[in-house]
Design a protein around this motif. Structure first.
Motif, PDB file in Angstrom:
ATOM      1  N   TYR A   1     -33.539 -44.839  52.460  1.00 39.93           N
ATOM      2  CA  TYR A   1     -33.874 -43.635  53.218  1.00 39.93           C
ATOM      3  C   TYR A   1     -33.374 -42.418  52.459  1.00 39.93           C
TER       4      TYR A   1
ATOM      5  N   LEU B   1     -33.104 -39.331  59.067  1.00 41.06           N
ATOM      6  CA  LEU B   1     -33.428 -40.093  57.872  1.00 41.06           C
ATOM      7  C   LEU B   1     -34.921 -40.428  57.842  1.00 41.06           C
TER       8      LEU B   1
ATOM      9  N   LEU C   1     -37.779 -42.957  55.797  1.00 38.81           N
ATOM     10  CA  LEU C   1     -37.866 -44.178  55.004  1.00 38.81           C
ATOM     11  C   LEU C   1     -38.666 -43.948  53.734  1.00 38.81           C
TER      12      LEU C   1
ATOM     13  N   PHE D   1     -29.599 -43.059  51.521  1.00 36.82           N
ATOM     14  CA  PHE D   1     -28.927 -44.155  52.202  1.00 36.82           C
ATOM     15  C   PHE D   1     -29.689 -45.446  51.987  1.00 36.82           C
TER      16      PHE D   1
END
Lengths: 116, 116
Positions: free
Chosen positions: A35, A43, A45, A90
């Motif tokens: 992400y 966030l 993807l 992330f």
């Protein structure tokens, strides 16, 4: 049991440079995700891997490539970095947890990337 | 496409009091999961609570509970006896079932400050 680890924690690139973000999980999870988080936003993807040997595009895949190296590792590559890719990245994983199947995603600590 | 909306960008609460964070979502799916994640200043994404849409009973985890209204597509988080360590950004997130497709959709986040 470290969970999800990411390297590096911080990185500064110049426009046009390339780099690979590394992610590893030790929870024996099948699925892994990348992400990005931009200021003031949730966030989004980039790519995911539902299982070893498979990868699929998420919401914002342009400018990125991924490799599911094995069940534990999932890397994200920026071939030619652009200022628009300045963000916090992330990695997450999900899968079987003990005897209870779960789709809950567990996150790494993030990588702060700045592209000048 | 699914969307998640958090209409409160910022909230504050006195220590030991109760606060409720709002979240609404839009989906045509009948089976899905909803999550609340906490992101403290350390940037780590921490799972707070999870709700399966097929369950009528609201999920609870210690001081955290949800009010899940499926017909209204509402999923609010109540934090009781707020503590200074609850200061963080909170994200509501949606995932359709099955979950290994990586379709975790986040809201924009609510920044919560707990005041002493």
């Amino acid at each position: 049991n470290a969970g999800v680890t990411q390297t590096p924690k911080f990185q500064v690139l110049k426009t046009g440079q390339s780099m690979t973000l590394q992610c590893a999980q030790d929870m024996n999870h099948n699925s892994m995700y990348w992400y990005r988080q931009d200021p003031g936003m949730g966030l989004r993807l980039i790519y995911y891997s539902a299982s070893e040997g498979t990868t699929d595009k998420g919401e914002v895949p342009n400018g990125y490539n991924v490799s599911r190296l094995n069940k534990r590792e999932f890397s994200l590559r920026l071939e030619s970095a652009a200022p628009s890719q300045t963000s916090v990245y992330f990695c997450a994983s999900s899968g079987q947890l003990g005897r209870r199947s779960t789709d809950t995603q567990y996150f790494g600590p993030g990588t702060r990337l700045t592209v000048l | 496409a699914q969307t998640v909306t958090q209409s409160q960008p910022e909230m504050s609460v006195q220590e030991a009091e109760t606060v409720t964070l709002s979240c609404t979502y839009d989906t045509s799916e009948s089976n899905y999961y909803l999550f609340w994640y906490k992101q403290p200043p350390s940037r780590q994404m921490i799972l707070v609570i999870r709700q399966e849409a097929y369950k009528q009973q609201n999920a609870t985890e210690n001081r955290f509970s949800v009010n899940f209204q499926k017909a209204a597509k509402s999923f609010s988080l109540k934090i009781s006896d707020s503590q200074l360590g609850d200061t963080a950004m909170y994200f509501c997130a949606f995932m359709k079932v099955p979950g290994n497709t990586g379709k975790l959709i986040f809201g924009q986040g609510t920044t919560l400050q707990v005041k002493p």
